[in-house]
Design an enzyme around this catalytic site. Sequence first.
Site, short mmCIF file in Angstrom:
data_model
loop_
_atom_site.label_atom_id
_atom_site.label_comp_id
_atom_site.label_asym_id
_atom_site.label_seq_id
_atom_site.Cartn_x
_atom_site.Cartn_y
_atom_site.Cartn_z
N HIS A 48 -9.30 1.11 5.35
CA HIS A 48 -7.91 1.27 6.06
C HIS A 48 -7.83 2.10 7.19
O HIS A 48 -8.98 3.07 7.25
CB HIS A 48 -6.88 1.96 5.05
CG HIS A 48 -5.53 1.88 5.75
ND1 HIS A 48 -4.93 2.70 6.30
CD2 HIS A 48 -4.63 0.81 5.28
CE1 HIS A 48 -3.65 2.43 6.79
NE2 HIS A 48 -3.47 1.22 6.07
N GLY A 81 3.18 2.20 10.77
CA GLY A 81 4.24 3.39 10.46
C GLY A 81 5.26 3.79 11.68
O GLY A 81 5.85 4.89 11.88
N ASN A 118 0.85 -1.30 0.08
CA ASN A 118 -0.01 0.00 -0.08
C ASN A 118 0.75 1.26 0.02
O ASN A 118 1.75 1.66 1.02
CB ASN A 118 -1.07 0.04 1.32
CG ASN A 118 -1.88 1.10 1.33
OD1 ASN A 118 -1.75 2.00 0.66
ND2 ASN A 118 -2.14 1.45 2.52
N TRP A 119 1.11 1.85 -1.07
CA TRP A 119 1.67 3.23 -1.10
C TRP A 119 1.32 4.30 -0.43
O TRP A 119 2.04 5.34 -0.31
CB TRP A 119 1.84 3.45 -2.75
CG TRP A 119 2.96 2.46 -3.58
CD1 TRP A 119 3.60 1.50 -3.08
CD2 TRP A 119 3.12 2.66 -4.91
NE1 TRP A 119 4.17 0.85 -4.20
CE2 TRP A 119 3.71 1.58 -5.10
CE3 TRP A 119 2.95 3.46 -5.85
CZ2 TRP A 119 4.62 1.53 -6.71
CZ3 TRP A 119 3.22 3.64 -7.28
CH2 TRP A 119 3.96 2.20 -7.63
N LYS A 120 0.21 4.35 -0.32
CA LYS A 120 -0.54 5.45 0.51
C LYS A 120 -0.45 6.67 -0.28
O LYS A 120 -0.47 6.60 -1.68
CB LYS A 120 0.21 5.81 2.01
CG LYS A 120 -0.10 4.37 2.94
CD LYS A 120 0.17 4.35 4.18
CE LYS A 120 0.13 3.17 4.97
NZ LYS A 120 0.32 3.18 6.08
N GLY A 169 3.11 -1.30 4.21
CA GLY A 169 3.18 0.27 3.94
C GLY A 169 4.46 0.70 3.36
O GLY A 169 5.02 0.46 2.06
N GLY A 170 5.07 1.14 4.37
CA GLY A 170 6.59 1.94 4.11
C GLY A 170 7.41 1.04 3.51
O GLY A 170 8.01 1.56 2.43
N GLU A 201 -6.47 4.66 8.19
CA GLU A 201 -6.20 6.04 8.08
C GLU A 201 -7.61 6.80 7.29
O GLU A 201 -7.65 7.82 7.70
CB GLU A 201 -4.92 6.11 7.10
CG GLU A 201 -3.88 5.87 7.90
CD GLU A 201 -2.37 5.35 6.98
OE1 GLU A 201 -2.52 5.30 5.79
OE2 GLU A 201 -1.59 4.80 7.53
N GLU A 237 -4.85 -5.15 10.90
CA GLU A 237 -3.57 -3.87 10.83
C GLU A 237 -3.83 -3.14 12.22
O GLU A 237 -4.80 -2.21 12.29
CB GLU A 237 -3.88 -2.88 9.86
CG GLU A 237 -3.46 -3.31 8.39
CD GLU A 237 -2.98 -2.50 7.34
OE1 GLU A 237 -1.99 -2.81 6.76
OE2 GLU A 237 -3.56 -1.27 7.40
N SER A 276 4.02 -2.14 9.98
CA SER A 276 5.36 -2.44 10.11
C SER A 276 6.07 -3.68 9.67
O SER A 276 7.03 -4.31 10.27
CB SER A 276 5.99 -2.05 11.73
OG SER A 276 5.68 -0.58 12.09
P1 13P Z 1 3.54 0.28 7.61
O1 13P Z 1 3.90 -0.99 6.84
O2 13P Z 1 4.24 1.76 6.90
O3 13P Z 1 3.44 0.19 9.04
O4 13P Z 1 2.31 0.26 7.16
C1 13P Z 1 1.13 -0.54 7.38
C2 13P Z 1 -0.19 -0.09 6.66
O5 13P Z 1 -0.83 0.73 6.93
C3 13P Z 1 -0.27 -0.92 5.13
O6 13P Z 1 -1.64 -0.60 4.86
#
Ligand code: 13P
Length: 249
Positions: free
Chosen positions: A95, A173, A9-11, A234-235, A97, A167, A213
């Site tokens: 998600h 993050g 997930n690139w966000k 994510g990251g 967020e 999640e 993470s």
């Molecule tokens: P991180 O891997 O950056 O913690 O993000 C997880 C995430 O929200 C994937 O959707």
Amino acid sequence: MRRPVIAGNWKMYKTQAEARAYFSALVPLVRSCVHCDIIVAPPFTALAVSVEAVKGTPISIAAQDMHGEPEGAFTGEVSAAMLVDAGCRAVIIAHSERRQFFGETDERANKKIKAALAAGFTPILCVGELLAEREGGKMEEVLARQFSGGVAALTGAEFSRIILAYEPVWAIGTGRTATPEMAAEAHRFLRQQAAASFTPERAAGLRILYGGSVKPDNIKGLMAQVEIDGALVGGASLNAEAFASIVNF
Ligand code: 13P
């Protein structure tokens, strides 16, 4: 046997040029991958170049959100049919967020899931508790509410087409991963919910991804848990080499 899924997930990261460069680096590293499904979710503006870049590879492209209505006066929104038209095969729904910053609700998530299924692609429903909820002993209550709200009124056949992602918000993050055991415990609980809402057979087939993470150095431990069917990254998915090493866990 559930087929693993590694999803990135690139966000809100990457331009079209950055997306092209990313897939030029990623494709050769995962081209021969047969052990799992690979999904990447770029921002809307990079969907078209990403779909083009993964043609003929084992990677499929997902969107990060969508609207539940087929069309209408909803400025700034994108429908399921538009995403299918753009070449998406999956969509992330609810998600944390979206829940935290954009007021996503279980009810709306449910509507989006039904619309995604009707449009013929795969919804990835995200659930997860806040740190205060975990510390207050409310993890199961929160997961049960988000799960049952998200999958409400789906038929068994529809339910079999969704992917679930656990999640925990405190692990996103933050560099603070749930231990493989903590994640597996939440996944077991979610599978019990699925068995109660649908059937044990449907629950046994449900793919549950862990997100929060996930990095190249912790993916092996997570995937060693039978309850963990993959990861939503994510990251670490922003870097082609790091993401490839997670795919090739
Ligand atoms: P991180 O891997 O950056 O913690 O993000 C997880 C995430 O929200 C994937 O959707």
